[in-house]
Design an enzyme around this catalytic site. Sequence first.
Site, short mmCIF file in Angstrom:
data_model
loop_
_atom_site.label_atom_id
_atom_site.label_comp_id
_atom_site.label_asym_id
_atom_site.label_seq_id
_atom_site.Cartn_x
_atom_site.Cartn_y
_atom_site.Cartn_z
N HIS A 102 40.38 41.10 41.87
CA HIS A 102 40.87 40.87 40.43
C HIS A 102 42.18 41.15 40.22
CE1 HIS A 102 40.22 39.62 36.07
NE2 HIS A 102 40.59 40.84 36.01
N THR B 130 51.50 40.28 46.09
CA THR B 130 52.02 41.08 47.35
C THR B 130 51.17 42.10 47.80
OG1 THR B 130 53.84 42.34 46.65
CG2 THR B 130 54.34 40.40 47.21
N GLU C 265 48.06 42.77 46.42
CA GLU C 265 46.59 42.33 46.72
C GLU C 265 46.28 42.05 48.41
OE1 GLU C 265 45.06 38.95 44.21
OE2 GLU C 265 46.48 39.48 42.77
N1 NHR Z 1 30.93 36.09 38.96
C1 NHR Z 1 30.26 37.28 38.62
N2 NHR Z 1 28.59 36.86 38.39
N3 NHR Z 1 30.73 38.46 38.42
C2 NHR Z 1 32.04 38.63 38.77
O1 NHR Z 1 32.52 39.81 38.71
C3 NHR Z 1 32.89 37.54 39.20
C4 NHR Z 1 32.06 36.34 39.37
C5 NHR Z 1 32.88 35.10 39.72
C6 NHR Z 1 34.10 35.11 40.03
C7 NHR Z 1 36.30 36.54 40.03
C8 NHR Z 1 36.94 36.55 38.43
C9 NHR Z 1 38.33 37.28 38.54
O2 NHR Z 1 38.55 37.93 39.54
C10 NHR Z 1 34.84 36.49 39.71
C11 NHR Z 1 34.23 37.59 39.32
C12 NHR Z 1 36.69 33.12 37.03
C13 NHR Z 1 36.41 33.37 35.63
C14 NHR Z 1 36.37 32.06 34.70
O3 NHR Z 1 36.08 32.40 33.59
C15 NHR Z 1 36.45 34.55 35.34
C16 NHR Z 1 36.60 35.67 36.32
C17 NHR Z 1 36.75 35.43 37.80
C18 NHR Z 1 36.86 34.12 38.01
N4 NHR Z 1 36.05 30.83 35.22
C19 NHR Z 1 35.81 29.77 34.47
C20 NHR Z 1 34.13 29.39 34.52
O4 NHR Z 1 33.79 28.79 33.54
C21 NHR Z 1 36.47 28.50 35.19
C22 NHR Z 1 37.95 28.82 34.98
C23 NHR Z 1 38.71 27.81 35.92
O5 NHR Z 1 38.05 26.80 36.42
O6 NHR Z 1 40.00 27.75 35.97
O7 NHR Z 1 33.50 29.52 35.38
O8 NHR Z 1 39.04 37.25 37.61
C1 GAR Z 2 45.00 36.06 43.05
O1 GAR Z 2 46.00 36.64 42.36
C2 GAR Z 2 43.64 36.58 42.70
O2 GAR Z 2 43.51 37.89 42.36
C3 GAR Z 2 43.27 35.93 41.32
O3 GAR Z 2 43.84 34.41 41.64
C4 GAR Z 2 44.89 34.66 42.47
C5 GAR Z 2 44.47 33.73 43.85
O4 GAR Z 2 45.55 33.66 44.83
N1 GAR Z 2 41.87 35.77 41.10
C6 GAR Z 2 41.72 35.33 40.04
O5 GAR Z 2 42.07 35.36 38.75
C7 GAR Z 2 40.11 35.35 39.72
N2 GAR Z 2 39.76 34.76 38.57
P1 GAR Z 2 45.23 33.23 46.29
O6 GAR Z 2 44.28 31.96 46.11
O7 GAR Z 2 46.56 32.80 46.77
O8 GAR Z 2 44.48 34.11 47.02
#
Ligand code: NHR
Ligand code: GAR
Length: 199
Positions: free
Chosen positions: A119, A182, A184
Site C-alpha cells: 500500500h 522506487t 516499493e
Molecule cells: N481487500 C481487502 N479485503 N483488504 C485489503 O487490505 C485490501 C483488499 C483489496 C485490495 C489494496 C488496496 C491498497 O493498497 C487492497 C487491499 C483498492 C481499493 C478500492 O477502493 C482500496 C484499497 C486497495 C485497493 N477499490 C475500488 C473498489 O470499489 C475500485 C477502485 C478502482 O477500480 O480504481 O474496489 O490501496
Molecule cells: C503502487 O504504488 C501500489 O502501491 C499502488 O498502486 C501502484 C501500482 O503500481 N497500489 C494501490 O494503490 C492499491 N490500491 P504498479 O502496478 O506499477 O505495481
Amino acid sequence: MSVKQIVILISGGGSNMAAIVKTAKRDDWQARYGAKIAAVISNKADAKGLLFAGQQGIATEVLDHKAFASREAFDAALMALIDRFGSPDAPVLLVLAGFMRILTPGFVQHYAGRLLNIHPSLLPAFPGLHTHQRAIDAGCKFVGATVHQVTAELDHGPILAQAVVPVLPDDTAESLAARVLTQEHLIYPQAIADLLSKK
Ligand code: NHR
Ligand code: GAR
C-alpha cells in the site's frame, strides 16, 4: 518437496510485479526457497504488466470484474482461477501488486496468512485511495509504503515492511508517487523473500 506457487494479482502497470519477478530470477527463489511465480492475473485486460509477465514465460490470466453481477461472484471465480495454480499440500502464496479491487471477507479468509499487499502510504496513515495527494494536503514531511498481510478490514493487516521517503517542496501527487514506487520495488521482493525463508 512441493514447489511453493506464487500468484500475483495486478490491475495496471505491474511494476511491483516486475520487480518481484526480476528478484525471483536474480536470487533464484526456485533453488533457494522452492518457490515459483506461477501466474499473473489481472482484472483488466489492458494491464501493461501482463505483457511483461508473458515475456518472462509466466502464465497470464484476465478476469474482468465487470463481467460479474456481484463482488462475491467475481471473488468466487477469482479464487477458482488462482487455486488452479496451487495444490492441497502447497496452496498458493497470493500477492496483490497494484490490484485495485477490494476483496470480500470470504476471499480474504480463504487465503488467510498467505495474502500480501503493498500500500502506498505509511499505514496506519492514509488507508484507501489517493494516498499521495492526501499526504501532500495534510502537510506530511515524510511518506512511504507498507507491505502488509491482508485482512478483511481494508489496509489494516499486520505490517511486514515499510520504507520512508521525504516529501519535497514542489512535489505533486505524481512526483511523490514515483519516489515512493522506487522504494516499493525494493521492500516488496524483500518482504516476500523473508516470508519464503521462514516457511
Ligand atoms: N481487500 C481487502 N479485503 N483488504 C485489503 O487490505 C485490501 C483488499 C483489496 C485490495 C489494496 C488496496 C491498497 O493498497 C487492497 C487491499 C483498492 C481499493 C478500492 O477502493 C482500496 C484499497 C486497495 C485497493 N477499490 C475500488 C473498489 O470499489 C475500485 C477502485 C478502482 O477500480 O480504481 O474496489 O490501496
Ligand atoms: C503502487 O504504488 C501500489 O502501491 C499502488 O498502486 C501502484 C501500482 O503500481 N497500489 C494501490 O494503490 C492499491 N490500491 P504498479 O502496478 O506499477 O505495481
